[in-house]
Design a protein around this motif. Structure first.
Motif, PDB file in Angstrom:
ATOM      1  N   LEU A   5       0.880  -1.265  -0.067  1.00 21.61           N
ATOM      2  CA  LEU A   5       0.054   0.176   0.069  1.00 21.61           C
ATOM      3  C   LEU A   5       1.013   1.193  -0.098  1.00 21.61           C
ATOM      4  N   ASN A   7       2.528   3.077  -2.186  1.00 22.59           N
ATOM      5  CA  ASN A   7       2.368   4.282  -2.957  1.00 22.59           C
ATOM      6  C   ASN A   7       1.130   4.814  -3.220  1.00 22.59           C
ATOM      7  N   LEU A   8      -0.116   4.366  -2.194  1.00 21.52           N
ATOM      8  CA  LEU A   8      -1.542   4.736  -2.389  1.00 21.52           C
ATOM      9  C   LEU A   8      -1.567   5.925  -1.495  1.00 21.52           C
ATOM     10  N   SER A   9      -2.445   6.761  -1.888  1.00 24.76           N
ATOM     11  CA  SER A   9      -2.893   7.893  -1.149  1.00 24.76           C
ATOM     12  C   SER A   9      -3.716   7.415   0.054  1.00 24.76           C
ATOM     13  N   GLU A  11      -6.616   8.091   0.894  1.00 28.24           N
ATOM     14  CA  GLU A  11      -7.977   7.575   0.618  1.00 28.24           C
ATOM     15  C   GLU A  11      -8.068   6.387  -0.003  1.00 28.24           C
ATOM     16  N   GLU A  12      -7.148   5.975  -1.156  1.00 29.23           N
ATOM     17  CA  GLU A  12      -6.760   4.937  -1.915  1.00 29.23           C
ATOM     18  C   GLU A  12      -6.539   3.723  -0.736  1.00 29.23           C
ATOM     19  N   GLU A  13      -5.573   3.877  -0.102  1.00 25.51           N
ATOM     20  CA  GLU A  13      -5.361   2.987   0.865  1.00 25.51           C
ATOM     21  C   GLU A  13      -6.482   2.419   1.957  1.00 25.51           C
ATOM     22  N   GLU A  14      -7.193   3.312   2.159  1.00 22.03           N
ATOM     23  CA  GLU A  14      -8.495   2.997   3.054  1.00 22.03           C
ATOM     24  C   GLU A  14      -9.335   2.042   2.273  1.00 22.03           C
ATOM     25  N   LEU A  15      -9.621   2.579   0.841  1.00 22.98           N
ATOM     26  CA  LEU A  15     -10.540   1.676   0.055  1.00 22.98           C
ATOM     27  C   LEU A  15      -9.938   0.406  -0.045  1.00 22.98           C
ATOM     28  N   LYS A  16      -8.554   0.372  -0.324  1.00 20.31           N
ATOM     29  CA  LYS A  16      -8.060  -0.830  -0.481  1.00 20.31           C
ATOM     30  C   LYS A  16      -8.167  -1.789   0.736  1.00 20.31           C
ATOM     31  N   GLU A  19     -11.575  -3.071   0.938  1.00 20.61           N
ATOM     32  CA  GLU A  19     -11.874  -4.209   0.010  1.00 20.61           C
ATOM     33  C   GLU A  19     -11.364  -5.683   0.295  1.00 20.61           C
TER      34      GLU A  19
END
Length: 504
Positions: A5, A7-9, A11-16, A19
């Motif tokens: 995770l 390189n994720l922002s 928000e992207e990390e939270e979504l990942k 999931e």
């Protein structure tokens, strides 16, 4: 471990992560529908642990063992896989082959298992071609499903806010953290062993008190509904322990949880652990000897040496520690000589000249000034273990006065790395003097905080009237000692669950 995770922002990390958690719950539902509820197992027969298997490989090679722990890594290679299981002692590699565990169980291992799951493994001990002691699985089963992904392996868990709030996660992914708390337990055991062998009896005294005493520490207040009275969480164990000395228990100690409604920093938490011990017919010099011997004994038992390193500084806990009176220490580090002060006004003038503000202002006595100069010039200079003794009576309401210098008391504190680690007295056993000091203490506290309900502990004074023998007493912070012996920079690193402000 979990998918990278890095390189994720946020928000992207939270979504990942959400999931991944959703997928794990779907796997759980599938397992339950197939009649394989991973939470149904009530026990699992473990025959060996990772460290035991590694240390005794020669005698265990080829023999069947059963192990259990958390799945921490997995490398799937078609019909066979390698993985690592983490138990109480550490990591152990397992080898899972389809032909040995069966096609159905192997397929489930590949599809239904996730990093973090608790698993049970049976198999025989062998060594891989790379020389790693491992278990060749003949049976594998899931014992508990991990529904949340662990932090990804390469970067671990570094966020201190998460580490302190979710210590269970910190312990899973940071082995050095577990080592700190194992060492903490060994330190407590060594302290108890030392005091037990020195003839002290461990006791328990009340945590809830019915009065707020006059000590400067602010207590936590609560309510006892059945008795309809206010109660206070204890800020020390001292007074009850000395009442036990009055009662004839010659040497007592308590490992006590203490609560103080005060600030928080690297050396302070609102709840912490102390050990207080009291011995009849000893004085404060005897307690100095006890401290030296106890610290050396515990360091040797836990660290294997009395020469330790704390935050880059080598500290020598063995042998005789430095000893200075407070007057000597202040003169050494500030140049101010108590003996030159002919009056309180002279002392205040000296403080002003040195740029030191004394909290008591124009009512400050020579004793108050001496304490202020010590705080300003001395404490942070005391790196190697040092006893500072003969404290002014102004800040020592429970210590016996010196016969030849009644303005001073038979009290010491000891300092290491510029911080106070413990406090001791020849205990005041004159009930009349004690009552007078308690009254002054309560008056000072009420003047500072008119809303407080500080009272004189009349029950303790009454106990003294029955006769407290000459007694030496000592109190010290266990958490600070653990910090020292584990090279931990903050008290939060040695408390399993430090006090944290709740997240909104």
């Amino acid at each position: 471990m979990a998918e990278n995770l890095q390189n994720l922002s946020p928000e992207e990390e939270e979504l990942k992560l959400a999931e991944q958690a959703r997928i794990r719950r779907e796997k759980l539902q599938k397992l339950c529908e197939e009649g394989n509820n991973p939470y149904a197992k009530v026990k699992y027969a473990v025959s060996a642990r990772s460290q035991e298997i590694k240390e005794n490989y020669n005698s265990l090679e080829g023999k069947e063992v059963s192990i259990a722990g958390r799945l921490m890594s997995r490398r799937i290679m078609g019909k066979a896989s390698f993985a690592h299981v983490q138990d109480d002692d550490g990591l152990l590699q397992i080898y899972v082959k389809r032909d040995d565990v069966g096609e159905e169980d192997y397929a489930s291992f590949k599809k239904d298992y996730d990093i973090g799951d608790i698993i049970g493994v049976k198999g025989y001990v062998f060594m891989t071609q790379t020389g790693e002691v491992s278990v060749h699985c003949t049976h594998i089963e899931m014992l508990s499903k991990c529904l949340l992904p662990l932090p990804e392996k390469q970067h671990g868990l570094k966020d201190t806010d998460i580490r302190y709030r979710q210590r269970e996660l910190d312990l899973i992914v940071n082995p050095e953290v577990k080592s700190t708390f194992v060492k903490r337990s060994k330190i407590l055991t060594a302290l108890r062993d030392y005091l037990d062998n020195a003839g002290f009896l461990e006791v328990d005294t009340p945590v809830l008190n019915t009065i707020e005493i006059g000590a400067s520490a602010r207590p936590f207040k609560t309510k006892h509904n059945a008795l309809d009275i206010d109660m206070y969480l204890r800020i020390e164990t001292e007074l009850y322990l000395k009442r036990l000395i009055v009662g004839g228990l010659g040497r007592v100690y308590e490992v006590g949880r203490i609560f103080r409604n005060e600030g928080m920093d690297a050396f302070h938490n609102p709840e912490f652990t102390t050990i207080e011990c009291y011995a009849s017919y000893l004085d404060y010099f005897d307690m100095m000897n006890l401290v030296e011997e106890m610290y050396a004994t515990v360091a040797n038992k836990v660290c294997g040496t009395t020469d330790i390193t704390y935050q880059g500084t080598e500290i020598h806990l063995g042998g005789k520690w430095a000893r200075l009176t407070m007057k000597e220490a202040v003169k050494k580090y500030s140049g101010a000589d108590y003996e030159d002060w002919k009056s309180d006004e002279d002392a205040r003038a000296c403080a002003k000249k040195l740029g030191v503000t004394v909290e008591e202002g124009e009512s400050a006595t020579k004793g108050h000034v001496l304490i202020a100069l010590f705080d300003a010039f001395v404490e942070d200079k005391l790196v190697q273990p040092t006893f500072i003794y003969d404290y002014p009576v102004e800040n020592s309401p429970l210590a016996k006065r010196k016969e030849d210098e009644p303005a001073f008391t038979q009290r010491f504190e000891y300092f290491i790395c510029g911080h106070e680690f413990g406090n001791a007295f020849s205990e005041l056993n004159d009930p009349i003097d004690q009552k007078q000091r308690f009254v002054k203490q309560v008056e000072a506290k009420r003047a500072q905080d008119p809303a407080c309900n500080a009272q004189v502990d009349e029950e303790f004074v009454t106990a003294l009237e029955y006769g407290l023998p000459p007694t030496g007493g000592l109190g010290f912070g266990v958490d600070r000692l653990v910090m020292l012996l584990t090279d931990s920079a903050t008290i939060r690193d040695v408390l399993l669950f430090p006090t944290m402000k709740p997240k909104k």
